[in-house]
Design an enzyme around this catalytic site. Structure first.
Site, short mmCIF file in Angstrom:
data_model
loop_
_atom_site.label_atom_id
_atom_site.label_comp_id
_atom_site.label_asym_id
_atom_site.label_seq_id
_atom_site.Cartn_x
_atom_site.Cartn_y
_atom_site.Cartn_z
N GLN A 175 -101.17 97.57 8.64
CA GLN A 175 -100.00 98.02 9.39
C GLN A 175 -99.08 96.79 9.48
O GLN A 175 -99.32 95.89 10.27
CB GLN A 175 -100.39 98.48 10.80
CG GLN A 175 -99.22 99.05 11.57
CD GLN A 175 -99.50 99.22 13.06
OE1 GLN A 175 -100.36 98.55 13.63
NE2 GLN A 175 -98.76 100.11 13.70
N ARG B 199 -101.68 87.01 24.26
CA ARG B 199 -102.23 86.35 25.45
C ARG B 199 -103.52 85.57 25.17
O ARG B 199 -103.99 84.82 26.03
CB ARG B 199 -102.47 87.37 26.56
CG ARG B 199 -101.19 87.71 27.31
CD ARG B 199 -101.45 88.58 28.49
NE ARG B 199 -101.69 89.97 28.10
CZ ARG B 199 -102.40 90.82 28.83
NH1 ARG B 199 -102.96 90.44 29.96
NH2 ARG B 199 -102.56 92.06 28.42
N TYR C 189 -137.67 64.53 13.69
CA TYR C 189 -136.73 65.33 12.91
C TYR C 189 -137.41 65.76 11.62
O TYR C 189 -137.84 64.92 10.83
CB TYR C 189 -135.46 64.53 12.57
CG TYR C 189 -134.59 65.28 11.58
CD1 TYR C 189 -134.02 66.51 11.93
CD2 TYR C 189 -134.37 64.79 10.29
CE1 TYR C 189 -133.26 67.22 11.03
CE2 TYR C 189 -133.60 65.50 9.38
CZ TYR C 189 -133.05 66.72 9.75
OH TYR C 189 -132.29 67.43 8.86
N ASN D 77 -150.58 67.76 11.56
CA ASN D 77 -150.08 67.18 12.81
C ASN D 77 -149.04 66.11 12.49
O ASN D 77 -149.31 65.18 11.73
CB ASN D 77 -151.25 66.56 13.57
CG ASN D 77 -150.82 66.10 14.94
OD1 ASN D 77 -150.85 66.87 15.90
ND2 ASN D 77 -150.39 64.86 15.05
N ASN E 202 -133.96 62.86 4.85
CA ASN E 202 -133.67 63.87 3.82
C ASN E 202 -132.33 63.64 3.13
O ASN E 202 -132.04 64.26 2.12
CB ASN E 202 -133.69 65.27 4.44
CG ASN E 202 -132.65 65.42 5.54
OD1 ASN E 202 -132.35 64.47 6.25
ND2 ASN E 202 -132.10 66.60 5.68
C1 UD1 Z 1 -102.75 101.63 25.22
C2 UD1 Z 1 -102.41 103.08 25.61
C3 UD1 Z 1 -102.61 103.23 27.11
C4 UD1 Z 1 -104.04 102.86 27.48
C5 UD1 Z 1 -104.37 101.45 27.00
C6 UD1 Z 1 -105.82 101.17 27.18
C7 UD1 Z 1 -100.69 103.88 24.07
C8 UD1 Z 1 -99.23 104.14 23.89
N1 UD1 Z 1 -101.06 103.37 25.25
O1 UD1 Z 1 -101.78 100.82 25.84
O2 UD1 Z 1 -102.37 104.57 27.50
O3 UD1 Z 1 -104.21 102.95 28.89
O4 UD1 Z 1 -104.08 101.33 25.59
O5 UD1 Z 1 -106.12 99.84 26.85
O6 UD1 Z 1 -101.47 104.15 23.17
N2 UD1 Z 1 -102.38 98.49 18.03
C9 UD1 Z 1 -102.19 98.48 16.68
N3 UD1 Z 1 -100.93 98.65 16.20
C10 UD1 Z 1 -99.86 98.88 17.00
C11 UD1 Z 1 -100.07 98.90 18.41
C12 UD1 Z 1 -101.35 98.69 18.88
O7 UD1 Z 1 -103.12 98.29 15.91
O8 UD1 Z 1 -98.77 99.06 16.50
C13 UD1 Z 1 -103.73 98.29 18.55
C14 UD1 Z 1 -103.85 97.02 19.35
O9 UD1 Z 1 -104.27 95.95 18.53
C15 UD1 Z 1 -104.93 97.38 20.37
C16 UD1 Z 1 -104.72 98.87 20.57
O10 UD1 Z 1 -104.02 99.33 19.44
O11 UD1 Z 1 -106.22 97.20 19.86
C17 UD1 Z 1 -103.95 99.20 21.84
O12 UD1 Z 1 -102.68 98.63 21.77
P1 UD1 Z 1 -102.01 97.94 23.03
O13 UD1 Z 1 -100.68 97.44 22.62
O14 UD1 Z 1 -102.93 97.00 23.67
O15 UD1 Z 1 -101.79 99.22 23.96
P2 UD1 Z 1 -101.54 99.26 25.49
O16 UD1 Z 1 -100.10 98.98 25.76
O17 UD1 Z 1 -102.53 98.44 26.20
#
Ligand code: UD1
Ligand code: CA
Length: 450
Positions: free
Chosen positions: A75, A15, A348, A359, A368
């Protein structure tokens, strides 16, 4: 308590509609991931592991700038938050103590919140950070039974009754390292999203008879950034906090809401910041200085008692000594301005040094750049540079020297010498009158013809 941080930062951030990984988008000139790292620094982590995915190389670079001991693990596929934490398992071999899991896109945690989570660990095996959501939207819901957190249910999997809960999961948690990885091993992906949910470890822990609770903080701290609009809102939150901190330190902000600060801005007490001043990264202002309205500063240092602006621009490498003055429409770059020296109007000064009490007259330019290379201008102490002087670098002016107005300086000037390099003036008596008459006659002929 020995602590390790696992910071999740692999998500794409679709997003954001950006080529830059989400966690590297800056808030007040520092990547949001760095804000998260700084917030967690209060725990003095023994190890920090950042889980990167999208844009991992860039993430690695940004992490190294902030903390070269931090490890970045990859990851490759984003299979869920539990899978993400699991990627840190190897980096944490040999570590014993607590793991605190946080998100790289949640930059506003307050130190005391993290401390409260760690404190709650004394009586519970697993501690989750929750918050009362004004609009719970798609957050995971915390199902509490008194003090006990029974489980977390993701929005997608929640019943209507569960969706009515407003106490939500921030995503942060604290747990003993060994316990955490053992719990994660049991997480499956049989849910609406087909992901390995970290949140599932709550139920698994409960089934093992472990004690699980949630600590609450205000929603602002758990503010996650998912879009450019969120990013702008996050910047506002940062600015509001940073301004309040400066006021608290004894800095005067005449119109706080108009001053833009960077994450690393340092300003000493009794300094006055007038309205509409912008601080880019790397600025230090000592105490008792004045930054007047509409000035823009970055990568510079302003000493005690110095006055900058209004409408001044200090670029990287600008170094103002005590009581120096840089006035309106003046740009300083990579230059030292000596104690009590003045560059007050429309000038400048770049790649230069200006000595004590010198001054610089209005409209002075250090030339420059020759189109290929940059050259330095060295100006001694107590020098008087006349207005509209061009200093063609490389050039040196000794102490006590002077330049006549309009001089183009191409040769070094000895101490106490006067440099004059401009065409000599000639006055022609009566010539102006003759010229006017000629021109008026010409105009009259033209009007007749038309
Ligand atoms: C997650 C939580 C939710 C919480 C919300 C708060 C879980 C299943 N859900 O949901 O309960 O209310 O955060 O914002 O944990 N990320 C990784 N690798 C992955 C997936 C995610 O690094 O495979 C990282 C994302 O970059 C992010 C964070 O983990 O920084 C959260 O992931 P996101 O997909 O935003 O989780 P939500 O669905 O928002
Ligand atoms: Ca999210």
């Amino acid at each position: 308590m020995t602590t390790a941080l696992v910071i999740l930062a692999a998500g794409k951030g679709t997003r954001m509609k950006s080529d830059l990984p989400k966690v590297l988008h800056p808030i007040a000139h520092a990547p949001m991931l760095v804000h998260a790292m700084r917030a967690a620094a209060v725990l003095s982590p023994e190890r920090t592991v950042v889980v990167a995915g999208h844009g991992a190389d860039d993430v690695r670079k940004a992490v190294a700038v902030e903390d070269e001991t931090a490890q970045v693990v990859l990851q490759e596929e984003q299979l869920g938050t539990a899978h993400a934490v699991d990627q840190a398992r190897e980096a944490l071999t040999g570590f014993s103590g607590d793991v605190v899991v946080l998100y790289g896109d949640t930059p506003f945690l307050q130190p005391d919140t993290l401390e409260r989570m760690v404190a709650a660990r004394a009586t519970h095996d697993l501690v989750i950070l929750g918050f009362e959501a004004a609009d719970p939207a798609r957050y995971g819901r915390l199902v509490m039974q008194g003090d006990t957190l029974e489980r977390i249910v993701e929005f997608k999997d929640a019943s209507d009754e569960e969706r009515a809960i407003t106490f939500c999961n921030s995503g942060l948690m604290a747990c003993d390292s060994k316990t955490l990885f053992s719990l994660i091993s049991e997480v499956g992906n049989g849910n609406a999203a087909g992901e390995y949910y970290l949140t599932d470890i709550v139920e698994i822990a409960r089934s093992r008879g472990l004690k699980v609770t949630a600590v609450a903080c205000d929603e602002e701290q758990t503010l996650g950034v998912n879009s450019r609009a969120d990013l702008a809102a996050a910047d506002t939150v940062f600015q509001t906090r940073a301004r309040a901190e400066l006021l608290d330190l004894g800095v005067t902000l005449m119109a706080p809401e108009t001053v833009y600060l960077a994450a690393d801005t340092v300003i000493g007490r009794d300094t006055v910041i007038e309205p509409n001043v912008v601080f880019g990264p790397g600025v230090t202002v000592e105490s008792g200085a004045t930054i007047r309205a509409f000035s823009h500063l970055e990568g510079c240092h302003v000493s005690q008692g110095a006055v900058v602006g209004p409408y001044a621009r200090l670029r990287p490498g600008a170094e103002l000594a005590e009581n120096a003055k840089v006035g309106n429409f003046v740009e300083i770059k990579n230059a030292e301005i000596g104690e009590g020296a003045k560059v007050n109007h429309l000038s400048y000064v770049g790649d230069a040094s200006v000595g004590t009490a010198t001054n610089i007259g209005a409209g002075t330019i250090t030339c420059n750049y020759d189109g290929v290379m940059k050259h330095r201008t060295e100006i001694g102490e107590n020098v008087f540079i006349g207005s509209n002087t061009m200093l063609v670098a490389p050039v040196t002016l000794g102490d006590g020297a002077m330049t006549a107005t309009g001089t183009v300086v191409t040769k070094n000037v000895d101490p106490d010498a006067l440099a004059v390099a401009r065409a000599r003036q000639e006055n022609k008596p009566g010539y102006a009158r003759k010229l006017f008459d000629m021109l008026k006659a010409k105009k009259a002929r033209q009007n007749k013809g038309a």
